[in-house]
Each structure stands twice: as structure tokens, then as C-alpha cells.
Enzyme design. Structure first.
Site, short mmCIF file in Angstrom:
data_model
loop_
_atom_site.label_atom_id
_atom_site.label_comp_id
_atom_site.label_asym_id
_atom_site.label_seq_id
_atom_site.Cartn_x
_atom_site.Cartn_y
_atom_site.Cartn_z
N SER A 292 103.78 40.79 69.87
CA SER A 292 104.12 40.01 68.68
C SER A 292 105.61 39.70 68.63
O SER A 292 106.01 38.77 67.95
CB SER A 292 103.67 40.72 67.41
OG SER A 292 103.88 42.08 67.48
N HIS B 35 99.12 35.30 71.86
CA HIS B 35 99.37 35.97 70.59
C HIS B 35 98.23 35.72 69.61
O HIS B 35 98.06 34.63 69.08
CB HIS B 35 100.70 35.47 70.00
CG HIS B 35 101.09 36.17 68.74
ND1 HIS B 35 101.68 35.53 67.68
CD2 HIS B 35 100.94 37.46 68.35
CE1 HIS B 35 101.89 36.40 66.71
NE2 HIS B 35 101.45 37.57 67.09
N GLU C 114 98.34 31.71 69.69
CA GLU C 114 99.49 31.07 70.32
C GLU C 114 99.47 31.44 71.80
O GLU C 114 99.41 32.62 72.14
CB GLU C 114 100.79 31.58 69.70
CG GLU C 114 101.03 31.09 68.28
CD GLU C 114 102.28 31.70 67.67
OE1 GLU C 114 103.15 30.95 67.25
OE2 GLU C 114 102.38 32.95 67.62
N ASN D 105 105.51 33.13 63.65
CA ASN D 105 106.30 34.19 63.03
C ASN D 105 107.77 33.82 62.92
O ASN D 105 108.48 34.30 62.04
CB ASN D 105 106.12 35.52 63.78
CG ASN D 105 104.77 36.15 63.47
OD1 ASN D 105 104.13 35.77 62.48
ND2 ASN D 105 104.33 37.07 64.29
#
Ligand code: NAD
Length: 711
Positions: free
Chosen positions: A423, A444, A456, A494
């Protein structure tokens, strides 16, 4: 008699004519403005002929007509309302002119008729259908309502209650329902539809009884089947973000007593005002973006290696979910961990999820057993030499990931692909010791894996196109939507979310009330406010993510003050998992955490505030929370982190629940207007780099450009 690109009219025996939709350049029929223009010409040709006694309306495709061409909507919706109203009125006049042909019309519904397709059917005097056909009005899903007379003609045929039921659900109705409601007059076998529809046309053309039917349809009517006040109260609650359902109810109520043309004018008025709403424009954009993502997904699948067997390293929260999802979608998987207990937990979770599906009748028990059998738990590397892809989901530690992956690589066939579900770590760094870094990418997933639709796929500097396509293809095979992005701290989603966290902790530092922030952002449309979100993520996890990602972006995201999330961690308030965070949590009867306000938080906040508590306007809070997100999203586009505005906005929708009625961060900027966004940034310029629009944003604003062009 008439031949166009989308439809033709043929003269049959006995003075009957057939108007057949048969688009030349496509496998489906749809209503674009060219088709409507052809309908006008075809109608004129039938009328001019003078000898036509009846018209058969048909389709030469598998479906009847799948609806309007949604790609034509953006420039129309964003333009002046008067122009759209005039355009609609012209289009509706074409439908009405067809309906007004002085001969009976029988429609043959051979497959799916959606939106304008269903509305076309409603201009006929009789409808015959094959039993597998469906018809529906899905427009509210796009934030609009039927605009080719659906809200006018359908209630006159099936009543207001059924009409509203169908329009508000948006769902296509099966023929049994259509028949029962009177939207279809008779059902036929697929092989005899045309023949039977022609026979019906012959029969009704013998006398004038069809005229009474038609006249009744053109008049207004009283209809007591609906308690309009109650329905409006029910649908009014969500109307601030999703105004279409309420607008449909009001429009049908107003148009029912009116004769056709006045009723159509009412529909046009309501349609035009809905089309001008940000919600309609956002939802139409989402539809278009989804098409773009679907096309890309097909491309990845075409380019991907064959994936017959997969392996997952780590049977934890993520690894367990990945293995289950792979297996349930048909790719058998080896699940390896170093702890037997973790394997047991992973298999236990899979068993639980499968049992749920069996219990609810969605999966036969034999299939569940076969899925479970296709997950092979192991503590060693048995079978790794035969897998096509390995997804690593072990603990988040760079040194460990590098070591484990180098070891795994030596056990794989040369063309096998490795993907890391990190992550926060750099894909370049994780892959730096591999012999074949071109076969390595990031993958991800979002938690919980079986539920969250986005993946992702991260291309490191060495990742080959083929590898990226293979990883994306695996995501598609798992039923996920892949978005291919470049390697950067936080990747795409993120990174953009962290920019918003920065906005949040600064607001708290500057004296804003977290309860107000949560209230304002929930009213904006977020599934939960930012303080509540921190509690759900877990303060320690979030703090780590914020530290890692902000460190990658210099001044723009620099947090050079003791921020509230770090302070919460220090105080042991980790959020839901520890029972206390911004809120206090207590389990309800079903064991679900219920939040309440915790008076103790006030003291803790006093420690991290640089300013006295003051009143913030709701708009100020929205700007301070949304601008960093918009700017970060714009940077991701400029830097090529994602390929398109569509990729970025869809990732935010699917990954973090960005409010659909704003369409994503970049669509939000388009809807607010880039010049306004730049002006808002100016107001907050003293707050630092995350409120600094990029040079390109300024230029786009000056040129009147948008992130999502209208054409
Ligand atoms: P977790 O702690 O639940 O699971 C990790 C598992 O890996 C454990 O079962 C551990 O025994 C096992 N493991 C450790 N070393 C191993 C090795 N050498 N070989 C095989 N198994 C080994 O962690 P998690 O939450 O599932 O996270 C896994 C990865 O996914 C991390 O990199 C994390 O950053 C990332 N991630 C997590 C989330 C999330 O929300 N939890 C979301 C996206 C990505």
C-alpha cells in the site's frame, strides 16, 4: 420507400409498410440525432405516399433499440437550457408526427427496448412482443428522466402508479410484466413475431377501432392510482443530490391531466432543468468513463498471458481475500503463508464467504465445494513452478518483501509474473533485486478484497507493457476494474486521498470543529466524514500512510506541526478498533460499533490547535477539504500517473467512495468551473502548497477548458 443509415421503410403487400430500425454501422440500434432526423424523413415518406394503410414498426437487430446515444449528451446538457429545450421539442415533434400518421401502427418488440427505444414503441397503437424481450426507462440512473414522451405516453397506457414504479426503479421489465400492465398487447414465439404482428396490423387496418385507442392516448386523464404527496415526501429526501426521481413524480403529476402536446411540453421543461444539474452531468460522465474503462479492460485481457494458475503469498486480511476472489472467479490458487494459523484463518474466511452464498441461494453447494478445493493452502513452495502469476501480500516491510520476492522468483517459470500488493512501498524499490524486473508490477487491492471493485496496477520503471496487461487481465478475471498507474508514493488513490487528509488536519489545527467537518462533508455526499473515516481506517495505519505519502511530496504536503492523527495515536485512541478515536464506539446488539460523541476529545484537540476554535463557514470547509484533492488529481493527470481524467475519477469513485453526483475530483472541478476553482485557491493561498493550483490549471481556466472535454 425510404433508406437511411439507421432505418428503412419498405412497402409490403396490401398497402402495409414496415419501418425497420437496422443501423448500418453497428450491431445495435440506438437513438442519436441522426436517427431521429431519419425518423422524420421516413414518416414524411410514408405520409407522402398516400396509399399506406398501416405501419409495422420493427428492428433487424437482436435487441429492439437500446436507447439514446449518451455520448451526445454532454455538450447539450452543458449548453444553454433554451437551446436544449428547443432541440428536445423538435425531436419530440418527430415522435409525435410518427404517432399521428393517419394509419394504425403495430410494433414488434423482438428484444431489449430501453429509454428512447421503449418510448418509440409507445408511439404505436399496438405492441406485440417475443417472450424474452424487455423494455424499460433507465434514465433516472443518469440523473435525468425520459425525454421522448415516456412520462406522457406510458401513464396513459399502464397508469401512473405502474409508470412511476418502472421509471423510478430504472429496471427493464420482462414481457410478462409488460403484458399484465397493458404495455404489450400479446406475446408470440420468436419465429412468428413478424408474421403475427403483420396479421394484427392487417386486422386492425380493416376498420377504425384503432382510432378510439389512439384518441384516448392523446387526451389527459384523471388517475388516482398514486398518492403523489406520499411519494414526493419519500423521494424528496435524497433530492438535493439526486433530484431526478422527485422531478419525475412531479412532472407526471402535472402532465397527467394535460393533452399530449401540453404534457410533452411539461416533460421537456422538467427534463431540461434536470439536464442542467451537476448530478445529471456527473452521472452521464460516469457512464462515458465506464465505457472507456471497459474498453481498456478488454484490451488488457487481449494482451494478457494466459492465466491458468495463480499463487498468493500471505494468507492475511488481503492475501486471504485475494485467494478467495481468484478462486471464486475461476482461477485456481495456491495460498502460501509461513504460519499455519494464518492459513487456517484464510481458509476459514473463504469457507464463511462461500457458505453465505450457498445459504442465500446464490451458489449451489457443489460449486462452493469446488471453489474451496481450488484454493490450495501450503507452508512450502509446492506447485510454484507451474503458476502463471504470484501476488505477494505479506507484511508491509521493504527488506522482507525484497528477500521473499527474490526467493520466489527463482522458483517460477521464466515468463511468470509477480505482483506486489503493497500500500505504500515503491514498486521500483521492491523489484530492485529481481532478475526479471520486467515481469514485476504492483497490484493494489482495496480492503475488503471480495467487495471493493478497484485494483490499481502499478507500473514500475522496468515493468513491461505485457506484464502490466497481464496483471490488469488477472484483475479483470477476478471481476475487478483495473486502472494502470505509475509508481509514485500513494500511487493514485491514496495519494489524492492523503492530500485531503492534509487539508483535514490543517483545518483542525486552525480551529475547526471536527463534528462540523464531518457533518459538512457527509452533506457534500461522502459516505463518512474525514474524522469518522480516520476511526474506521485505524489511526495508527492512517498515520503511517500519511507519514510515508506526505514525505514523498515535499512542501505541498509537508506537515511540520504535531497533527491530530499522530496525537490520537499517542493517546492510544486508535479509532473503532480500540473503541475510541474521534468518536467513542460501543457494540450494538448485532456487535456492530455504534459511534457517539466523546467529550474527552476536546482536551486532546486543544493540544494540537494553533488557533482558537472559531466558526468556519460550511463552504470554507468544503473548499479546504476539496481543493487539495482537485489539485493532486490534476497533478496525477499532468504527471501521467494515470492515463486519463476518466481513469482518475473512476478510481476515486470505486476506491474511496467519491460522491457519484460529483463524478470524481476532476469532474467536480469541471462542474464548479475551473476559473472558480482557481479563484477559491487564491482565497486560501496562505495555507501552503496544497492550495496552489498548477500552472496548467490556470491556463486551462483562462482558456475555458475542462478536464473532461464535452465532445
Ligand atoms: P496481514 O498482517 O493481515 O497478513 C500478512 C500475512 O503475511 C500474515 O499472515 C503473515 O503470516 C504472512 N507472511 C509474512 N511473511 C511471509 C512470508 N515470507 N511468506 C508468506 N507469508 C508471509 O497483512 P495485510 O493487511 O493482509 O497486508 C498485506 C499487504 O497488503 C501489506 O503489504 C499491506 O500494506 C498491503 N495492503 C493492505 C491493505 C489493508 O487494508 N489491510 C490494503 C491494501 C494493501
Amino acid at each position: 420507400m425510404y433508406q437511411g443509415q439507421s432505418l428503412r421503410v419498405t412497402l409490403l403487400e396490401d398497402g402495409l409498410a414496415e419501418l425497420c430500425f437496422d443501423r448500418q454501422d453497428s450491431a445495435i440500434n440506438k437513438f442519436d440525432s441522426g436517427t431521429v432526423a431519419e425518423l422524420a424523413q421516413a414518416t414524411a415518406a410514408i405520409r407522402a405516399h398516400g396509399g399506406v394503410r398501416g405501419v409495422l414498426l420493427s428492428s433487424a437487430k437482436d435487441s429492439f433499440i437500446v436507447g439514446a446515444d449518451i455520448f451526445e449528451f454532454p455538450p447539450l446538457f452543458a449548453g444553454p437550457s433554451e437551446a436544449l429545450a428547443a432541440f428536445n421539442a423538435e425531436q419530440n415533434a418527430v415522435f409525435s408526427a410518427f404517432e399521428d400518421l393517419p394509419v394504425p401502427i403495430v410494433a414488434a418488440l423482438n428484444g431489449l427496448a430501453l429509454g428512447g427505444g421503449f418510448e418509440m414503441l409507445l408511439t404505436a397503437d399496438y405492441r406485440m412482443a417475443v417472450s424474452g424481450a424487455q423494455a424499460g426507462l433507465p434514465e433516472v440512473g443518469l440523473g435525468i428522466m425520459p425525454g421522448y414522451g415516456g412520462t406522457v405516453r406510458l401513464p396513459r397506457l399502464v397508469g401512473a402508479a405502474t409508470t412511476l414504479d418502472w421509471i423510478l426503479s430504472g429496471k427493464p421489465q420482462p414481457t410478462a410484466t409488460l403484458l399484465e400492465a397493458g404495455a404489450v398487447d400479446a406475446l408470440c414465439n420468436a419465429g412468428s413475431l413478424r408474421e403475427q404482428a403483420l396479421a394484427r396490423l392487417q386486422a386492425v387496418a380493416q376498420d377504425d377501432t384503432w382510432k378510439a385507442r389512439r384518441e384516448a392516448r392523446l387526451r389527459g386523464r384523471r388517475d388516482d392510482s398514486v398518492d403523489f404527496a406520499a411519494l414526493k415526501a419519500e423521494h424528496g429526501k435524497r433530492a438535493s443530490h439526486y433530484p431526478a426521481p422527485l422531478a419525475v413524480i412531479e412532472s407526471v403529476e402535472r402532465s397527467l391531466p394535460l393533452a399530449r402536446d401540453a404534457a410533452l411540453a411539461e416533460e421537456n421543461r422538467a427534463f431540461t432543468s434536470l439536464a442542467a444539474t451537476p448530478t445529471a452531468q456527473a452521472l452521464v460522465q460516469i457512464f462515458i468513463n465506464e465505457q472507456s474503462l471497459r474498453k481498456k479492460a478488454k484490451g488488457y485481457t487481449r494482451q494478457a498471458h494466459r492465466l491458468e494458475r495463480a499463487a498468493v503469498l500471505g494468507a492475511g486480511i488481503m492475501g486471504g481475500g485475494i485467494a478467495y476472489t481468484s478462486a471464486v472467479r475461476g482461477t485456481p490458487v495456491i495460498m502460501k503463508d509461513i504460519a499455519a494459523a494464518a492459513l487456517d484463518t484464510g481458509m476459514g474466511e473463504a469457507r464463511k464467504l462461500l457458505a453465505k452464498q450457498v445459504d442465500s441461494g446464490r451458489m449451489p453447494p457443489e460449486k462452493a465445494a469446488a471453489v474451496l478445493d481450488s484454493i490450495q493452502p501450503t507452508l512450502d513452495f509446492t506447485g510454484f513452478s507451474e503458476v502463471d502469476i504470484v501476488v505477494e501480500a505479506i507484511v508491509e516491510n521493504l527488506g522482507l518483501k525484497k528477500r521473499v520476492l527474490a526467493d520466489v522468483e527463482s522458483r517460477l517459470q521464466a515468463n511468470a509474473v509477480i505482483a506486489s500488493n503493497t500500500s505504500s512501498l515503491s514498486i521500483e524499490a521492491i523489484g530492485s533485486d529481481l532478475q526479471r524486473p520486467q515481469n514485476f508490477a504492483g497490484m493494489h487491492f482495496f480492503n475488503p478484497v471480495p467487495v471493493m471493485p478497484l485494483v490499481e496496477v502499478i507500473k514500475g520503471p522496468a515493468t513491461s507493457e505485457e506484464t502490466a496487461a497481464t496483471v490488469a487481465g488477472y484483475a479483470v478475471a477476478m471481476g475487478k476494474t483495473p486502472v494502470v498507474v505509475k509508481d509514485c508514493p500513494g500511487f493514485l488513490v491514496n495519494r489524492i486521498l492523503t492530500a485531503q487528509f492534509v487539508g483535514f488536519v490543517r483545518l483542525i489545527r486552525d480551529g475547526a470543529d471536527y463534528l462540523q467537518i464531518d457533518r459538512v462533508m457527509e452533506a457534500f455526499g461522502w459516505p463518512m466524514g474525514p474524522a469518522y473515516l480516520q476511526d474506521v481506517i485505524g489511526m495508527d495505519t492512517s498515520c503511517h500512510v500519511i507519514d510515508v505519502i506526505t514525505a514523498g511530496y515535499g512542501e505541498r504536503m509537508r506537515l511540520d506541526f504535531a497533527h491530530v492523527i499522530a496525537r490520537m495515536v499517542q493517546a492510544g485512541r486508535l479509532g473503532q478498533k480500540s473503541g475510541r478515536g474521534f468518536y467513542r464506539y460501543q457494540a450494538d446488539a448485532k456487535g456492530r460499533p455504534q459511534k457517539s460523541i466523546d467529550p474527552e476529545v476536546a482536551d486532546l484537540l486543544a493540544d494540537v490547535r494553533a488557533e482558537r476554535v472559531r466558526d468556519f463557514g460550511d463552504q470554507e470547509i468544503v473548499e479546504r477539504m476539496m481543493l487539495p484533492m482537485v489539485i493532486e488529481a490534476a497533478l496525477c493527470l499532468e504527471e501521467g500517473v494515470a492515463e486519463s481524467a476518466a481513469d482518475i475519477d473512476m478510481s476515486l469513485l470505486l476506491g474511496i467512495g467519491f460522491p457519484r453526483h460529483w463524478g470524481g475530483a476532476l469532474k467536480y472541478a469541471d462542474l464548479v468551473g475551473l476559473p472558480n476553482i482557481v479563484a477559491q485557491c487564491e482565497t486560501h493561498r496562505t495555507l501552503g502548497g496544497c492550495y496552489q493550483p498548477t500552472q496548467r490549471m490556470r491556463e486551462m481556466a483562462a482558456r475555458g477548458e475542462r478536464f473532461h472535454p464535452l465532445n
